[in-house]
Design a protein around this motif. Structure first.
Motif, PDB file in Angstrom:
ATOM      1  N   ASP A 170       0.858  -1.186   0.000  1.00  0.00           N
ATOM      2  CA  ASP A 170       0.000   0.000   0.000  1.00  0.00           C
ATOM      3  C   ASP A 170       0.899   1.242   0.000  1.00  0.00           C
ATOM      4  O   ASP A 170       2.129   1.137  -0.160  1.00  0.00           O
ATOM      5  CB  ASP A 170      -0.982  -0.035   1.185  1.00  0.00           C
ATOM      6  CG  ASP A 170      -0.266  -0.093   2.521  1.00  0.00           C
ATOM      7  OD1 ASP A 170       0.950   0.184   2.568  1.00  0.00           O
ATOM      8  OD2 ASP A 170      -0.921  -0.417   3.533  1.00  0.00           O
ATOM      9  N   ILE A 187      -1.870   0.926  -8.884  1.00  0.00           N
ATOM     10  CA  ILE A 187      -3.313   0.859  -9.149  1.00  0.00           C
ATOM     11  C   ILE A 187      -3.950   2.107  -8.573  1.00  0.00           C
ATOM     12  O   ILE A 187      -3.868   2.367  -7.376  1.00  0.00           O
ATOM     13  CB  ILE A 187      -3.971  -0.394  -8.519  1.00  0.00           C
ATOM     14  CG1 ILE A 187      -3.175  -1.657  -8.837  1.00  0.00           C
ATOM     15  CG2 ILE A 187      -5.409  -0.547  -9.020  1.00  0.00           C
ATOM     16  CD1 ILE A 187      -3.780  -2.915  -8.244  1.00  0.00           C
ATOM     17  N   GLY A 188      -4.588   2.883  -9.446  1.00  0.00           N
ATOM     18  CA  GLY A 188      -5.272   4.103  -9.017  1.00  0.00           C
ATOM     19  C   GLY A 188      -4.514   5.353  -9.421  1.00  0.00           C
ATOM     20  O   GLY A 188      -3.385   5.570  -8.979  1.00  0.00           O
ATOM     21  N   GLY A 190      -5.277   8.365  -8.593  1.00  0.00           N
ATOM     22  CA  GLY A 190      -5.723   9.434  -7.703  1.00  0.00           C
ATOM     23  C   GLY A 190      -4.502  10.217  -7.230  1.00  0.00           C
ATOM     24  O   GLY A 190      -3.387  10.047  -7.752  1.00  0.00           O
ATOM     25  N   GLY A 193      -1.633   7.870  -5.773  1.00  0.00           N
ATOM     26  CA  GLY A 193      -1.036   7.041  -6.828  1.00  0.00           C
ATOM     27  C   GLY A 193      -0.123   7.857  -7.730  1.00  0.00           C
ATOM     28  O   GLY A 193       0.983   7.415  -8.083  1.00  0.00           O
ATOM     29  N   GLU A 211      -5.855   2.712 -14.052  1.00  0.00           N
ATOM     30  CA  GLU A 211      -6.976   3.456 -13.473  1.00  0.00           C
ATOM     31  C   GLU A 211      -8.285   2.958 -14.088  1.00  0.00           C
ATOM     32  O   GLU A 211      -8.445   2.966 -15.310  1.00  0.00           O
ATOM     33  CB  GLU A 211      -6.795   4.962 -13.721  1.00  0.00           C
ATOM     34  CG  GLU A 211      -8.005   5.823 -13.433  1.00  0.00           C
ATOM     35  CD  GLU A 211      -8.558   5.678 -12.018  1.00  0.00           C
ATOM     36  OE1 GLU A 211      -7.816   5.888 -11.054  1.00  0.00           O
ATOM     37  OE2 GLU A 211      -9.751   5.330 -11.891  1.00  0.00           O
ATOM     38  N   ARG A 244      -9.389  -1.653 -15.376  1.00  0.00           N
ATOM     39  CA  ARG A 244      -9.829  -2.116 -14.051  1.00  0.00           C
ATOM     40  C   ARG A 244      -9.092  -3.394 -13.664  1.00  0.00           C
ATOM     41  O   ARG A 244      -9.171  -4.398 -14.384  1.00  0.00           O
ATOM     42  CB  ARG A 244     -11.342  -2.359 -14.054  1.00  0.00           C
ATOM     43  CG  ARG A 244     -11.873  -2.950 -12.747  1.00  0.00           C
ATOM     44  CD  ARG A 244     -13.370  -2.959 -12.705  1.00  0.00           C
ATOM     45  NE  ARG A 244     -13.913  -1.612 -12.664  1.00  0.00           N
ATOM     46  CZ  ARG A 244     -13.999  -0.876 -11.549  1.00  0.00           C
ATOM     47  NH1 ARG A 244     -13.594  -1.361 -10.404  1.00  0.00           N
ATOM     48  NH2 ARG A 244     -14.505   0.338 -11.603  1.00  0.00           N
ATOM     49  N   TYR A 259      -5.956  -7.155 -15.791  1.00  0.00           N
ATOM     50  CA  TYR A 259      -6.928  -6.069 -15.811  1.00  0.00           C
ATOM     51  C   TYR A 259      -7.745  -6.125 -17.090  1.00  0.00           C
ATOM     52  O   TYR A 259      -7.353  -6.788 -18.052  1.00  0.00           O
ATOM     53  CB  TYR A 259      -6.243  -4.692 -15.643  1.00  0.00           C
ATOM     54  CG  TYR A 259      -5.301  -4.294 -16.745  1.00  0.00           C
ATOM     55  CD1 TYR A 259      -3.959  -4.676 -16.723  1.00  0.00           C
ATOM     56  CD2 TYR A 259      -5.753  -3.517 -17.806  1.00  0.00           C
ATOM     57  CE1 TYR A 259      -3.094  -4.287 -17.735  1.00  0.00           C
ATOM     58  CE2 TYR A 259      -4.882  -3.129 -18.826  1.00  0.00           C
ATOM     59  CZ  TYR A 259      -3.559  -3.528 -18.786  1.00  0.00           C
ATOM     60  OH  TYR A 259      -2.695  -3.161 -19.792  1.00  0.00           O
ATOM     61  N   VAL A 275      -0.790  -0.446  -4.359  1.00  0.00           N
ATOM     62  CA  VAL A 275      -2.261  -0.352  -4.413  1.00  0.00           C
ATOM     63  C   VAL A 275      -2.664   0.987  -3.795  1.00  0.00           C
ATOM     64  O   VAL A 275      -2.485   1.206  -2.599  1.00  0.00           O
ATOM     65  CB  VAL A 275      -2.913  -1.530  -3.643  1.00  0.00           C
ATOM     66  CG1 VAL A 275      -4.432  -1.469  -3.762  1.00  0.00           C
ATOM     67  CG2 VAL A 275      -2.384  -2.866  -4.155  1.00  0.00           C
ATOM     68  N   CYS A 276      -3.169   1.883  -4.628  1.00  0.00           N
ATOM     69  CA  CYS A 276      -3.566   3.229  -4.169  1.00  0.00           C
ATOM     70  C   CYS A 276      -4.999   3.495  -4.590  1.00  0.00           C
ATOM     71  O   CYS A 276      -5.265   4.381  -5.407  1.00  0.00           O
ATOM     72  CB  CYS A 276      -2.673   4.293  -4.793  1.00  0.00           C
ATOM     73  SG  CYS A 276      -0.992   4.239  -4.238  1.00  0.00           S
ATOM     74  N   VAL A 277      -5.925   2.712  -4.078  1.00  0.00           N
ATOM     75  CA  VAL A 277      -7.320   2.808  -4.540  1.00  0.00           C
ATOM     76  C   VAL A 277      -8.198   3.547  -3.538  1.00  0.00           C
ATOM     77  O   VAL A 277      -9.416   3.397  -3.539  1.00  0.00           O
ATOM     78  CB  VAL A 277      -7.895   1.409  -4.844  1.00  0.00           C
ATOM     79  CG1 VAL A 277      -7.187   0.784  -6.024  1.00  0.00           C
ATOM     80  CG2 VAL A 277      -7.826   0.504  -3.623  1.00  0.00           C
ATOM     81  N   GLY A 278      -7.595   4.359  -2.711  1.00  0.00           N
ATOM     82  CA  GLY A 278      -8.371   5.173  -1.776  1.00  0.00           C
ATOM     83  C   GLY A 278      -8.161   4.735  -0.337  1.00  0.00           C
ATOM     84  O   GLY A 278      -7.404   3.792  -0.058  1.00  0.00           O
TER      85      GLY A 278
END
Ligand code: FAD
Ligand code: AMP
Length: 479
Positions: A170, A187-188, A190, A193, A211, A244, A259, A275-278
């Motif tokens: 993470d 991943i991500g 945002g 990420g 993304e 995705r 993906y 993993v940077c998905v929120g």
């Protein structure tokens, strides 16, 4: 008899520690409980922000940016410094030193302000009682007239990519790589990420950002987001939109990521994956079942506009409640709540909270973007100005980017400022102040700015709202 406080704050991140300091400054007997323990086994204050968030990420962004400046841009401005090499161990040491200074500062502020620092895990057992389980397992009970929950957030994990020591990590793990991964997946796309992807890309990784959404930075004005996407691509970030992630497999020392995109199922192999998905609100173990503090459908502690929970005398602030997960938002809520507890009137303006992505150039925004205003049926006028026409930006060898002001077409009131540039994170304060004071674009246009300064681009954008920027071909004749 249990120790009694006017206020007990649970969590010493930028929400909690600020609330505790403000409460103590206002004469309230205050304690702050913190459970975070560092690598040396010492309880540390500052939460996510100081230990694994804002501060360490900015330390690595700064060092990696300086490395790129030396490698790619020193020669352009007449400095022949040879071929620099990044020393990752030293960079991590610098980052850890920055964390230590910041964290130590909070403990000193607690002492100076008379905040009692309680070490361990705090639990709200009733509206007036907090239980603290120390690191030795011993439990103590404290009474409080008021309780502030500031337990923060943790990274979201997704089933397709379970964290795997040293390989699938993470955001915290991505601040600790001891060597530069050759192929890095993120991943991500945002804020987090893009920042972490940028750090390792600058240091030599081939970075691919996957993304799921089709649009890039939808919260940012479309002109600014388009410029950002173009510049990040030029810097070597391979940002795949509409991708995705559906699965992963760890093979030897590699991660194979699966993906789906517009062309069907895809696969890519990385040496490391971030993993940077929120982030999600963190409430585990914070509340007794029968205390009655309600959560909303996202798992956040439910609060009103003044951060009151469903239980009188219990407040919640920061990442654990609704709103943007930002340190300064948490701190502002902390001050508001302390003021309210002390009997003062206080409120927050949630429309004027700035956001910044600390890439190079930085992306910063406050308020509405043009597309959202249009969607909300608000007629707007806009003014943009490129940094390539700003003298200071040229002298800084940082001519990329633009500033864009969004103003109400009828009243001229500033509704938003969106910037991509060097130091956009500093420049954005002008938009925040303009919005706080309800100023018009003309107010900014009539303000005298220092020359040469990159702030002048905001001045010119304000002038451009009526088509009268000085350092740009004018669209209109001035009446
Ligand atoms: P936190 O900082 O998460 O603090 C909560 C604290 O509560 C923690 O110390 C935790 O140990 C403690 N706690 C939890 N439960 C208990 C309990 N039961 N008892 C005792 N203690 C407890 N934001 C920005 O504004 N700018 C940035 O540049 C930025 N960069 C970021 C970069 C990264 C990599 C990450 C991960 C985040 C970043 N953020 C940034 C977000 C920012 O860190 C958070 O918004 C901020 O820390 C939230 O503050 P908080 O006080 O609500 O919670
Ligand atoms: P943020 O919430 O700003 O940190 O951004 C997280 C990003 O991760 C969002 O833009 C999401 O669309 C993206 N995301 C979430 N799940 C996936 C997934 N399985 N694959 C790719 N991107 C994802």
């Amino acid at each position: 008899m249990a120790d009694k406080f006017d206020v007990i704050v649970i969590g010493a991140g930028p929400g909690g520690y600020v609330a505790a300091i403000r409460a103590a400054q206002l004469g309230l007997k205050t304690a702050c409980v913190e459970k975070w323990v560092n690598k040396e086994g010492k309880t540390v204050h500052g939460g996510t922000c100081l230990n694994v968030g804002c501060i360490p990420s900015k330390a690595l962004l700064e060092t990696s940016h300086k490395f790129v400046e030396a490698r790619d841009h020193f020669a352009e401005i007449g400095i022949d410094a040879g071929e620099p090499t990044p020393n990752i161990a030293k960079m991590l040491e610098f980052k850890d030193g920055v964390i230590a200074k910041n964290v130590g500062g909070i403990s000193a502020l607690f002492k100076a302000n008379g905040v009692t620092a309680l070490e361990g895990t705090g639990k709200v057992v009733s509206s007036k009682q907090v239980e603290v389980t120390g690191h030795d397992g011993e439990t103590a009970s404290y009474e409080a007239e008021n309780i502030v929950i500031a337990s923060g957030s943790v990274p979201v994990e997704i089933p397709p990519t379970p964290l795997t020591e040293g390989l699938i990590v993470d955001s915290s793990g991505a601040l600790e790589f001891d060597e530069v991964p050759k192929r890095l997946g993120v991943i991500g796309a945002g804020v987090i990420g893009l920042e972490l992807g940028s750090v390792w890309s600058r240091l030599g990784s081939d970075v691919t950002v996957l993304e799921a959404m089709d649009s890039f930075l939808p919260m940012v004005d479309k002109d600014v987001a388009k410029e950002a996407q173009k510049l990040f691509k030029k810097q070597g970030l391979d940002i795949k939109l509409g991708a995705r992630v559906t699965g992963s497999e760890v093979k030897d020392k590699e991660v194979v990521v699966k993906y789906t995109d517009a062309n069907g199922e895809q696969e890519q192999t990385f040496d490391k994956l971030i993993v940077c998905v929120g982030r999600r609100p963190y409430t585990e173990g914070v509340l007794s079942d029968d205390v009655g503090v309600k959560l909303d459908e996202r798992g956040s502690v439910f609060v009103d506009d003044e951060c009151r929970t469903s239980v009188p005398g219990v407040y919640a602030i920061g990442d654990v409640v609704r709103g943007p997960m930002l340190a300064h938002k948490a701190s502002e809520e902390g001050m508001m709540v302390a003021d309210i507890i002390a009997g003062h009137k206080a409120e927050m303006n949630y429309d004027a909270i700035p956001s910044v992505i600390y890439t190079a150039p930085e992306v910063a925004w406050v308020g509405m973007n043009e597309q959202d205003a249009k969607e909300a049926g608000i007629e707007v006028k806009t003014g943009s100005f490129p940094f390539s026409a700003n003298g200071r930006a040229l002298a800084n060898n940082a001519p990329e980017g633009m500033a864009k002001i969004i103003a109400d077409a009828e009243t001229d009131r500033v509704l938003g400022l969106h910037i991509i540039s060097q130091h956009a994170g500093e420049l954005i304060a002008q938009g925040v102040i303009a919005m706080e004071f309800g100023s018009s674009a003309e107010d900014l246009a009539l303000t005298c700015y220092a020359h040469p300064s990159t702030s002048e681009a905001v001045h010119e954008a304000a002038l451009a709202v009526d088509g009268h920027a000085i350092h740009m071909a004018n669209r209109k004749k001035r009446k």
